[in-house]
Design a protein around this motif. Structure first.
Motif, mmCIF file in Angstrom:
data_model
loop_
_atom_site.group_PDB
_atom_site.id
_atom_site.type_symbol
_atom_site.label_atom_id
_atom_site.label_comp_id
_atom_site.label_asym_id
_atom_site.label_seq_id
_atom_site.Cartn_x
_atom_site.Cartn_y
_atom_site.Cartn_z
ATOM 1 N N ILE A 17 -18.955 1.418 25.825
ATOM 2 C CA ILE A 17 -18.685 1.314 27.266
ATOM 3 C C ILE A 17 -18.921 2.679 27.911
ATOM 4 C CG2 ILE A 17 -16.997 -0.569 27.033
ATOM 5 C CD1 ILE A 17 -14.770 1.549 27.425
ATOM 6 N N ASN A 18 -18.906 2.706 29.259
ATOM 7 C CA ASN A 18 -18.999 3.983 29.959
ATOM 8 C C ASN A 18 -17.680 4.280 30.681
ATOM 9 O OD1 ASN A 18 -19.030 2.513 32.428
ATOM 10 N ND2 ASN A 18 -21.262 2.268 32.264
ATOM 11 N N GLU A 19 -17.581 5.447 31.274
ATOM 12 C CA GLU A 19 -16.347 5.895 31.924
ATOM 13 C C GLU A 19 -15.923 4.936 33.041
ATOM 14 O OE1 GLU A 19 -13.243 8.385 31.732
ATOM 15 O OE2 GLU A 19 -15.073 9.089 30.764
ATOM 16 N N GLU A 20 -16.907 4.479 33.803
ATOM 17 C CA GLU A 20 -16.606 3.594 34.930
ATOM 18 C C GLU A 20 -15.991 2.269 34.449
ATOM 19 O OE1 GLU A 20 -19.004 1.017 38.275
ATOM 20 O OE2 GLU A 20 -20.046 2.734 37.384
ATOM 21 N N GLN A 21 -16.564 1.724 33.363
ATOM 22 C CA GLN A 21 -16.041 0.470 32.800
ATOM 23 C C GLN A 21 -14.622 0.661 32.267
ATOM 24 O OE1 GLN A 21 -19.369 -0.078 30.103
ATOM 25 N NE2 GLN A 21 -19.951 -1.994 31.129
ATOM 26 N N LEU A 22 -14.370 1.825 31.653
ATOM 27 C CA LEU A 22 -13.038 2.114 31.132
ATOM 28 C C LEU A 22 -12.016 2.166 32.262
ATOM 29 C CD1 LEU A 22 -10.961 2.944 28.993
ATOM 30 C CD2 LEU A 22 -11.786 5.294 29.182
ATOM 31 N N ASN A 23 -12.344 2.888 33.347
ATOM 32 C CA ASN A 23 -11.414 3.016 34.469
ATOM 33 C C ASN A 23 -11.120 1.655 35.109
ATOM 34 O OD1 ASN A 23 -11.130 5.787 34.182
ATOM 35 N ND2 ASN A 23 -12.896 6.241 35.476
ATOM 36 N N ARG A 24 -12.156 0.822 35.218
ATOM 37 C CA ARG A 24 -11.950 -0.518 35.776
ATOM 38 C C ARG A 24 -11.010 -1.337 34.893
ATOM 39 N NH1 ARG A 24 -15.285 -5.344 35.788
ATOM 40 N NH2 ARG A 24 -16.973 -4.231 34.729
ATOM 41 N N ALA A 25 -11.238 -1.250 33.558
ATOM 42 C CA ALA A 25 -10.398 -1.996 32.612
ATOM 43 C C ALA A 25 -8.953 -1.490 32.641
ATOM 44 C CB ALA A 25 -10.970 -1.881 31.198
ATOM 45 N N LEU A 26 -8.763 -0.147 32.774
ATOM 46 C CA LEU A 26 -7.404 0.416 32.814
ATOM 47 C C LEU A 26 -6.669 -0.019 34.083
ATOM 48 C CD1 LEU A 26 -8.061 4.018 31.438
ATOM 49 C CD2 LEU A 26 -6.683 2.244 30.349
ATOM 50 N N GLU A 27 -7.390 -0.184 35.182
ATOM 51 C CA GLU A 27 -6.778 -0.663 36.429
ATOM 52 C C GLU A 27 -6.286 -2.108 36.253
ATOM 53 O OE1 GLU A 27 -5.989 0.794 39.364
ATOM 54 O OE2 GLU A 27 -6.524 2.651 38.295
ATOM 55 N N ILE A 28 -7.138 -2.929 35.620
ATOM 56 C CA ILE A 28 -6.754 -4.333 35.363
ATOM 57 C C ILE A 28 -5.561 -4.378 34.421
ATOM 58 C CG2 ILE A 28 -7.518 -6.549 34.376
ATOM 59 C CD1 ILE A 28 -10.428 -5.687 35.155
ATOM 60 N N GLN A 29 -5.594 -3.497 33.424
ATOM 61 C CA GLN A 29 -4.542 -3.455 32.405
ATOM 62 C C GLN A 29 -3.179 -3.107 33.003
ATOM 63 O OE1 GLN A 29 -2.841 -0.650 30.765
ATOM 64 N NE2 GLN A 29 -1.844 -2.141 29.432
ATOM 65 N N LYS A 30 -3.173 -2.267 34.047
ATOM 66 C CA LYS A 30 -1.918 -1.896 34.719
ATOM 67 C C LYS A 30 -1.255 -3.129 35.327
ATOM 68 C CE LYS A 30 -2.860 2.875 36.069
ATOM 69 N NZ LYS A 30 -3.295 3.734 37.196
ATOM 70 N N GLU A 31 -2.083 -4.027 35.854
ATOM 71 C CA GLU A 31 -1.554 -5.237 36.496
ATOM 72 C C GLU A 31 -1.163 -6.307 35.482
ATOM 73 O OE1 GLU A 31 -4.215 -6.757 39.479
ATOM 74 O OE2 GLU A 31 -4.661 -4.742 40.230
ATOM 75 N N THR A 32 -2.032 -6.542 34.504
ATOM 76 C CA THR A 32 -1.803 -7.653 33.563
ATOM 77 C C THR A 32 -0.856 -7.304 32.420
ATOM 78 O OG1 THR A 32 -3.714 -7.036 32.196
ATOM 79 C CG2 THR A 32 -4.115 -8.574 34.018
ATOM 80 N N LYS A 33 -0.735 -5.997 32.128
ATOM 81 C CA LYS A 33 0.080 -5.516 30.985
ATOM 82 C C LYS A 33 -0.475 -5.979 29.638
ATOM 83 C CE LYS A 33 3.090 -3.809 33.918
ATOM 84 N NZ LYS A 33 2.810 -2.464 34.411
ATOM 85 N N ASP A 34 -1.713 -6.496 29.626
ATOM 86 C CA ASP A 34 -2.348 -6.891 28.356
ATOM 87 C C ASP A 34 -2.858 -5.646 27.635
ATOM 88 O OD1 ASP A 34 -2.007 -9.615 28.643
ATOM 89 O OD2 ASP A 34 -3.861 -9.885 29.780
ATOM 90 N N ARG A 35 -3.187 -5.823 26.346
ATOM 91 C CA ARG A 35 -3.786 -4.714 25.599
ATOM 92 C C ARG A 35 -5.174 -4.442 26.178
ATOM 93 N NH1 ARG A 35 -5.246 -5.587 20.812
ATOM 94 N NH2 ARG A 35 -5.204 -7.845 20.829
ATOM 95 N N LEU A 36 -5.607 -3.182 26.084
ATOM 96 C CA LEU A 36 -6.896 -2.789 26.661
ATOM 97 C C LEU A 36 -8.040 -3.585 26.029
ATOM 98 C CD1 LEU A 36 -8.534 -0.965 28.554
ATOM 99 C CD2 LEU A 36 -8.621 0.732 26.716
ATOM 100 N N GLY A 37 -7.972 -3.763 24.704
ATOM 101 C CA GLY A 37 -9.013 -4.519 24.005
ATOM 102 C C GLY A 37 -9.141 -5.932 24.554
ATOM 103 N N THR A 38 -7.974 -6.568 24.819
ATOM 104 C CA THR A 38 -7.962 -7.930 25.373
ATOM 105 C C THR A 38 -8.616 -7.955 26.755
ATOM 106 O OG1 THR A 38 -5.902 -8.356 24.187
ATOM 107 C CG2 THR A 38 -6.455 -9.882 25.949
#
Length: 571
Positions: A17-38
């Motif tokens: 992945i790239n930095e932008e994809q990681l930041n987008r996933a971390l933003e989603i993760q804050k809301e869903t509380k799911d594991r980053l991999g999920t």
């Protein structure tokens, strides 16, 4: 959050992945509380294969395919079920002071610490698919009760000089399974847990098989055998003797086959078990057939009759004379359909008598007769006796020989309705089979009113059902033209279906009501190929098993593989 950040950095380092994809996933993760991999997988940023490959490459962690691994039952006590389920981890093996732990997120340090404290061993993480981890947890901890009972039996067997010593049958007087109180002996709890597991898995049969080194427990689930657990060889006698005691069998007789039965109440269900023993070179094999009596009366709706098939069935149920035959191989649901017919026909104004081997369901208002060949009560002898009992409707469990078939046909000609089953592959093959066993064609033509051929196909698991575009090979196999937007369905495999992609079964039918044209072909001893050709003509209205199976497949009930397996037509 540091663990998630580290996973992200690993994936960036691997070029996944790239930095932008990681930041987008971390933003989603804050809301869903799911594991980053999920989050990464569910939002199609990466695939699970890419995640596993990156973890292997960056951390040097070994990948394990849990569907190909047999986890020893003793490991259920090394890591508590609560920890396994909470963190999505499963122990795979213990080597000296190390415990190998399969996990979908090997960066979950909390999980590793909890297992380390619980097992008191160094943890070696291994990466596995999340669905296979869930499946392995179900399998391992589904046998947890059995594992504890086996451990206690091992301790008890040291104090017992003879493996045949078991708790007397009176310990089973309540016939209620599920209360594993300390007062119950380990052998009782082990057998109880095997029956409980069979009910949970919707198994139709339990096979307890002695082999050279262990006692294997397998179950038939959705028509296919599946290995469930192994019991140490030195506990074999106790387990087999226990089952024989509650089935009312002679535990001292091990050289001849025996048949018995018992009834239990488990998970709110009333289960009847028919038990059969068979001496093998490594000891007695036991097979128990499970029948759920709490399902209520068997109806045409439960059997799965719909549409045109239901219309023909209803028409058949209005006939007052003639023979209706149910055909198909063993385990195709013929007996269940016959009970649906019996329940439909069971009215106060008719005398309905059945001849069965064995009587599987007790039906109020029906005179049910048990076959006993030792006393001379064969199907033929029983049928002759029944015909002197002024019956309106006779249900014969199975036509096995020409004598029974001929008596049934003659009974039908004299104004009775006769229901029976016969082992043939399809409706047209039944006509040939009756000729083979010696029934005169004129008798078949005048007495036979209809043939119902059936099979059972596995249903696609609703929890992991997905649509896909059919391949050219699949369309060729089914002789189907390619149509725009055409979709086939399959199960990808999940913990709910034990990674098989299937859950439950459905019946497919081939109905052949007799008409004048078919009667004439039977009387004239026409070849099977000629009858089939005429039935395939557009005006016959006959729908073959293959056509019905394809319809169910296109409706998303079953798969191409099941259609090919069950209809098995030759080119």
């Amino acid at each position: 959050m540091a663990g998630y950040r580290r996973l992200g950095e690993l994936l960036i380092a691997a070029g996944t992945i790239n930095e932008e994809q990681l930041n987008r996933a971390l933003e989603i993760q804050k809301e869903t509380k799911d594991r980053l991999g999920t989050v990464l997988i569910e939002h199609n940023i990466i695939t699970e294969d890419q995640l596993i490959e990156s973890l292997q490459m960056q951390l040097g962690i070994e990948y394990i395919d849990l569907t190909q691994v047999k986890i020893p039952i003793e490991l259920a006590s090394a890591v508590p079920k609560t920890i396994a389920k909470q963190y999505g981890v499963v122990p795979v093996q213990i080597v000296r002071d190390e415990i190998y732990l399969a996990m979908s997120d090997p960066l979950n340090f909390y999980a590793i610490e909890e297992v380390k404290k619980s097992a008191r061993k160094k943890v070696v993480p291994m990466v596995a698919r999340s669905s296979s981890v869930e499946y392995a947890i179900q399998v391992l901890y589904g046998n947890e009760g059995a594992a504890k009972a086996i451990e206690e039996m091992k301790m008890e067997s040291a104090a017992s000089a003879n493996g045949d010593s078991v708790t007397p049958a009176t310990a089973f007087t309540t016939n209620v399974i599920g209360d594993d109180s300390v007062s119950n002996a380990p052998t009782i709890r082990l057998v109880n847990s095997i029956i409980e597991r069979a009910v949970d898995e919707r198994a139709s049969d339990i096979h307890i098989e002695p082999r050279e080194e262990d006692l294997y427990v397998r179950m038939r689930i959705d028509g296919l055998m599946r290995e469930i657990l192994t019991v140490p060889k030195d506990l074999q006698n106790s387990v087999i003797s226990r089952i024989k005691v509650i089935s009312g069998l002679d535990i001292s007789e091990k050289r001849v086959p025996q048949d018995g039965r018992f009834n239990v109440h488990v998970r709110g269900k009333d289960i009847d078990l028919r038990v059969s023993t068979l001496p093998t070179v490594y000891g007695e094999k036991i097979v128990a057939r499970l029948l759920d009596k709490s399902d209520g009366r068997v109806t045409k709706e439960k059997v799965g009759l719909t549409g045109r098939d239901e219309e023909i069935f209803d028409k058949m149920m209005k006939w007052h004379s003639g023979v209706i035959l149910l055909v198909g191989p063993t385990g195709s649901g013929k007996t269940t359909t016959m009970y649906a017919m019996i329940n439909e026909l069971n009215k106060p104004e008719v005398n309905l008598v059945t001849l069965e081997d064995p009587v599987e369901y007790n039906v109020d208002g029906v005179n049910q007769v048990q076959i006993n060949e030792k006393t001379g009560m064969t199907f033929a002898a029983g049928l002759r006796a029944i015909l002197r009992q002024d019956p309106d409707i006779v249900a014969v469990g199975e036509i096995r020989d020409g004598e029974t078939a001929e008596i049934a046909m003659r009974a039908a000609i004299t104004g009775r309705l006769v229901l029976s089953t016969i082992h043939t592959n399809d409706a047209v093959g039944t006509i040939e089979r009756l000729q083979d066993i010696g029934v005169e064609p004129y008798l078949t033509a005048s007495a036979l009113r209809g043939i119902i051929s059936q099979r059972l196909v596995r249903r696609i698991c609703p929890h992991c059902k997905t649509a896909y575009d059919p391949s050219i090979e699949e369309l060729e196999d089914l002789r189907l033209p390619k149509r725009p937007g055409m979709k086939f369905y399959r199960g990808t495999g999940c913990p709910e279906c034990f990674n098989t992609g299937y859950r439950g079964r459905a019946a497919i039918f081939e109905m052949l009501p007799m008409n004048q044209a078919v009667r004439e072909m039977i009387s004239e001893k026409e070849r099977r190929s000629v009858i089939e050709e005429k039935l395939k003509s557009a005006d016959s209205g006959f729908v073959s098993m293959r056509e019905n199976a394809i319809r169910m497949m296109l409706e998303g009930v079953t798969t191409v593989e099941e259609v090919m397996r069950v209809t098995n037509e030759e080119d």
